[in-house]
Design a protein around this motif. Structure first.
Motif, PDB file in Angstrom:
ATOM      1  N   VAL A 246       0.749  -1.106  -0.155  1.00  0.00           N
ATOM      2  CA  VAL A 246       0.053  -0.095   0.085  1.00  0.00           C
ATOM      3  C   VAL A 246       1.000   1.039  -0.031  1.00  0.00           C
ATOM      4  CG1 VAL A 246      -1.760   1.358   1.256  1.00  0.00           C
ATOM      5  CG2 VAL A 246      -1.935  -1.193   1.277  1.00  0.00           C
ATOM      6  N   ILE A 247       1.843   1.272   0.888  1.00  0.00           N
ATOM      7  CA  ILE A 247       2.991   2.305   0.820  1.00  0.00           C
ATOM      8  C   ILE A 247       3.689   2.343  -0.209  1.00  0.00           C
ATOM      9  CG2 ILE A 247       4.814   3.769   2.337  1.00  0.00           C
ATOM     10  CD1 ILE A 247       3.303   2.492   4.874  1.00  0.00           C
ATOM     11  N   HIS A 248       4.253   1.393  -0.788  1.00  0.00           N
ATOM     12  CA  HIS A 248       5.409   1.226  -1.629  1.00  0.00           C
ATOM     13  C   HIS A 248       5.242   1.721  -3.164  1.00  0.00           C
ATOM     14  CE1 HIS A 248       9.135  -0.368  -3.021  1.00  0.00           C
ATOM     15  NE2 HIS A 248       8.774  -0.973  -4.030  1.00  0.00           N
ATOM     16  N   ALA A 249       3.854   1.986  -3.519  1.00  0.00           N
ATOM     17  CA  ALA A 249       3.715   2.825  -4.667  1.00  0.00           C
ATOM     18  C   ALA A 249       3.963   4.138  -4.522  1.00  0.00           C
ATOM     19  CB  ALA A 249       1.930   2.846  -5.038  1.00  0.00           C
TER      20      ALA A 249
ATOM     21  N   VAL B 107       2.825  10.479  -0.438  1.00  0.00           N
ATOM     22  CA  VAL B 107       1.905  11.251   0.232  1.00  0.00           C
ATOM     23  C   VAL B 107       2.142  10.843   1.865  1.00  0.00           C
ATOM     24  CG1 VAL B 107      -0.706  11.020   1.023  1.00  0.00           C
ATOM     25  CG2 VAL B 107       0.109  11.024  -1.421  1.00  0.00           C
ATOM     26  N   VAL B 108       2.450   9.503   2.276  1.00  0.00           N
ATOM     27  CA  VAL B 108       2.597   9.007   3.520  1.00  0.00           C
ATOM     28  C   VAL B 108       3.961   9.906   4.110  1.00  0.00           C
ATOM     29  CG1 VAL B 108       3.169   7.127   4.877  1.00  0.00           C
ATOM     30  CG2 VAL B 108       1.527   6.821   3.279  1.00  0.00           C
ATOM     31  N   ALA B 109       4.923   9.962   3.288  1.00  0.00           N
ATOM     32  CA  ALA B 109       6.221  10.708   3.788  1.00  0.00           C
ATOM     33  C   ALA B 109       5.851  11.954   4.195  1.00  0.00           C
ATOM     34  CB  ALA B 109       7.353  10.429   2.723  1.00  0.00           C
ATOM     35  N   SER B 110       5.085  12.652   3.421  1.00  0.00           N
ATOM     36  CA  SER B 110       4.714  14.130   3.686  1.00  0.00           C
ATOM     37  C   SER B 110       3.884  14.218   5.056  1.00  0.00           C
ATOM     38  CB  SER B 110       4.043  14.694   2.511  1.00  0.00           C
ATOM     39  OG  SER B 110       4.713  14.787   1.265  1.00  0.00           O
ATOM     40  N   LEU B 111       2.947  13.471   5.000  1.00  0.00           N
ATOM     41  CA  LEU B 111       1.987  13.418   6.220  1.00  0.00           C
ATOM     42  C   LEU B 111       2.973  13.087   7.489  1.00  0.00           C
ATOM     43  CD1 LEU B 111      -1.191  11.832   4.879  1.00  0.00           C
ATOM     44  CD2 LEU B 111      -0.752  14.300   5.220  1.00  0.00           C
ATOM     45  N   SER B 112       3.838  11.956   7.416  1.00  0.00           N
ATOM     46  CA  SER B 112       4.484  11.681   8.338  1.00  0.00           C
ATOM     47  C   SER B 112       5.373  12.596   9.140  1.00  0.00           C
ATOM     48  CB  SER B 112       5.429  10.563   8.311  1.00  0.00           C
ATOM     49  OG  SER B 112       6.641  10.957   7.432  1.00  0.00           O
TER      50      SER B 112
ATOM     51  N   LEU C 117      -9.703  17.950   5.124  1.00  0.00           N
ATOM     52  CA  LEU C 117      -8.410  17.692   5.906  1.00  0.00           C
ATOM     53  C   LEU C 117      -8.018  16.280   5.978  1.00  0.00           C
ATOM     54  CD1 LEU C 117      -9.568  20.205   8.860  1.00  0.00           C
ATOM     55  CD2 LEU C 117      -8.136  20.759   7.035  1.00  0.00           C
ATOM     56  N   VAL C 118      -6.614  16.224   5.998  1.00  0.00           N
ATOM     57  CA  VAL C 118      -6.248  14.991   5.850  1.00  0.00           C
ATOM     58  C   VAL C 118      -4.706  14.759   6.855  1.00  0.00           C
ATOM     59  CG1 VAL C 118      -4.554  13.320   4.464  1.00  0.00           C
ATOM     60  CG2 VAL C 118      -6.246  14.724   3.458  1.00  0.00           C
ATOM     61  N   ARG C 119      -4.988  13.563   7.710  1.00  0.00           N
ATOM     62  CA  ARG C 119      -3.829  13.234   8.482  1.00  0.00           C
ATOM     63  C   ARG C 119      -3.410  11.971   8.442  1.00  0.00           C
ATOM     64  NH1 ARG C 119      -5.590  13.110  14.969  1.00  0.00           N
ATOM     65  NH2 ARG C 119      -6.982  11.233  14.656  1.00  0.00           N
ATOM     66  N   LEU C 120      -2.288  11.561   8.957  1.00  0.00           N
ATOM     67  CA  LEU C 120      -1.807  10.213   9.127  1.00  0.00           C
ATOM     68  C   LEU C 120      -2.269   9.709  10.455  1.00  0.00           C
ATOM     69  CD1 LEU C 120       0.250   8.453   7.540  1.00  0.00           C
ATOM     70  CD2 LEU C 120       2.072   9.062   8.786  1.00  0.00           C
ATOM     71  N   SER C 121      -2.847   8.372  10.196  1.00  0.00           N
ATOM     72  CA  SER C 121      -3.501   8.006  11.548  1.00  0.00           C
ATOM     73  C   SER C 121      -2.363   7.136  12.157  1.00  0.00           C
ATOM     74  CB  SER C 121      -4.483   6.689  10.915  1.00  0.00           C
ATOM     75  OG  SER C 121      -3.873   5.770  10.326  1.00  0.00           O
TER      76      SER C 121
ATOM     77  N   PHE D 288       4.342   3.272   8.201  1.00  0.00           N
ATOM     78  CA  PHE D 288       5.664   4.078   7.735  1.00  0.00           C
ATOM     79  C   PHE D 288       6.757   3.892   8.306  1.00  0.00           C
ATOM     80  CE2 PHE D 288       7.763   8.037   6.678  1.00  0.00           C
ATOM     81  CZ  PHE D 288       8.100   7.656   5.348  1.00  0.00           C
ATOM     82  N   GLU D 289       6.686   3.867   9.741  1.00  0.00           N
ATOM     83  CA  GLU D 289       8.170   3.528  10.585  1.00  0.00           C
ATOM     84  C   GLU D 289       8.634   1.984  10.197  1.00  0.00           C
ATOM     85  OE1 GLU D 289       7.132   3.936  14.469  1.00  0.00           O
ATOM     86  OE2 GLU D 289       6.724   6.435  14.173  1.00  0.00           O
ATOM     87  N   GLU D 290       7.668   1.239   9.944  1.00  0.00           N
ATOM     88  CA  GLU D 290       8.112  -0.366   9.591  1.00  0.00           C
ATOM     89  C   GLU D 290       8.436  -0.525   8.229  1.00  0.00           C
ATOM     90  OE1 GLU D 290       4.424  -2.577  10.519  1.00  0.00           O
ATOM     91  OE2 GLU D 290       4.977  -2.661  12.733  1.00  0.00           O
ATOM     92  N   TYR D 291       7.946   0.419   7.367  1.00  0.00           N
ATOM     93  CA  TYR D 291       8.377   0.545   5.955  1.00  0.00           C
ATOM     94  C   TYR D 291       9.704   0.958   5.918  1.00  0.00           C
ATOM     95  CZ  TYR D 291       8.483   1.685   1.057  1.00  0.00           C
ATOM     96  OH  TYR D 291       8.711   1.871  -0.294  1.00  0.00           O
ATOM     97  N   THR D 292      10.059   2.144   6.624  1.00  0.00           N
ATOM     98  CA  THR D 292      11.446   2.774   6.725  1.00  0.00           C
ATOM     99  C   THR D 292      12.536   1.926   7.259  1.00  0.00           C
ATOM    100  OG1 THR D 292      10.877   3.974   8.560  1.00  0.00           O
ATOM    101  CG2 THR D 292      10.378   5.201   6.498  1.00  0.00           C
ATOM    102  N   GLU D 293      11.961   1.219   8.204  1.00  0.00           N
ATOM    103  CA  GLU D 293      12.945   0.167   8.865  1.00  0.00           C
ATOM    104  C   GLU D 293      13.327  -1.186   7.826  1.00  0.00           C
ATOM    105  OE1 GLU D 293      11.302  -1.412  12.409  1.00  0.00           O
ATOM    106  OE2 GLU D 293      11.320   0.592  13.457  1.00  0.00           O
ATOM    107  N   THR D 294      12.427  -1.306   7.139  1.00  0.00           N
ATOM    108  CA  THR D 294      12.572  -2.568   6.077  1.00  0.00           C
ATOM    109  C   THR D 294      13.509  -1.863   5.166  1.00  0.00           C
ATOM    110  OG1 THR D 294      10.617  -3.465   6.612  1.00  0.00           O
ATOM    111  CG2 THR D 294      11.412  -4.056   4.703  1.00  0.00           C
ATOM    112  N   ILE D 295      13.131  -0.559   4.692  1.00  0.00           N
ATOM    113  CA  ILE D 295      14.045  -0.009   3.414  1.00  0.00           C
ATOM    114  C   ILE D 295      15.238   0.116   4.150  1.00  0.00           C
ATOM    115  CG2 ILE D 295      14.685   2.074   2.384  1.00  0.00           C
ATOM    116  CD1 ILE D 295      12.488   0.571   0.952  1.00  0.00           C
ATOM    117  N   ARG D 296      15.559   0.378   5.186  1.00  0.00           N
ATOM    118  CA  ARG D 296      16.925   0.528   5.700  1.00  0.00           C
ATOM    119  C   ARG D 296      17.758  -0.741   5.915  1.00  0.00           C
ATOM    120  NH1 ARG D 296      14.453   4.284   9.712  1.00  0.00           N
ATOM    121  NH2 ARG D 296      15.010   6.356   8.841  1.00  0.00           N
TER     122      ARG D 296
END
Length: 103
Positions: free
Chosen positions: A7-10, A16-21, A72-76, A83-91
């Motif tokens: 879902v995030i990887h696209a 979008v998720v990086a900006s909202l984070s 209005l939009v916010r990250l849940s 997103f944190e898990e996604y970035t950990e996986t990328i690292r």
């Protein structure tokens, strides 16, 4: 090896998720401002936000400022964690010697 969240990887949804984070927890951003920051069309952004909302990653609220409708939009909380898990996986993919235990 953990898989990347599809879902995030696209690319557009990752943007979008990086900006909202970057917002503080609980802060919201107006749809037109997010659209401007990402240089996306309203239709394209709407499609990606819908996919993120279906996954529970973003929360969208519609309200009015006077007579003008506002979205209005916010990250849940779930989206922030994903997103944190996604970035950990990328690292971990980029540097396999890095692990959660070393953080």
């Amino acid at each position: 090896m953990t898989e990347l969240d599809p879902v995030i990887h696209a690319q557009a949804r990752l943007r979008v998720v990086a900006s909202l984070s970057a917002l503080n927890v609980g802060d919201r951003i107006a749809f037109p401002r997010l659209q401007e920051l990402l240089a996306m069309t309203a239709g394209n952004l709407s499609v990606h936000l819908r996919k993120l909302e279906e996954a529970g990653y973003v929360e969208i609220s519609k309200t009015h400022h006077g007579r003008t409708p506002a979205t209005l939009v916010r990250l849940s909380r779930r989206g922030r964690l994903a997103f944190e898990e996604y970035t950990e996986t990328i690292r971990a993919l980029l540097d396999p010697t890095t692990s959660k235990e070393q953080s």
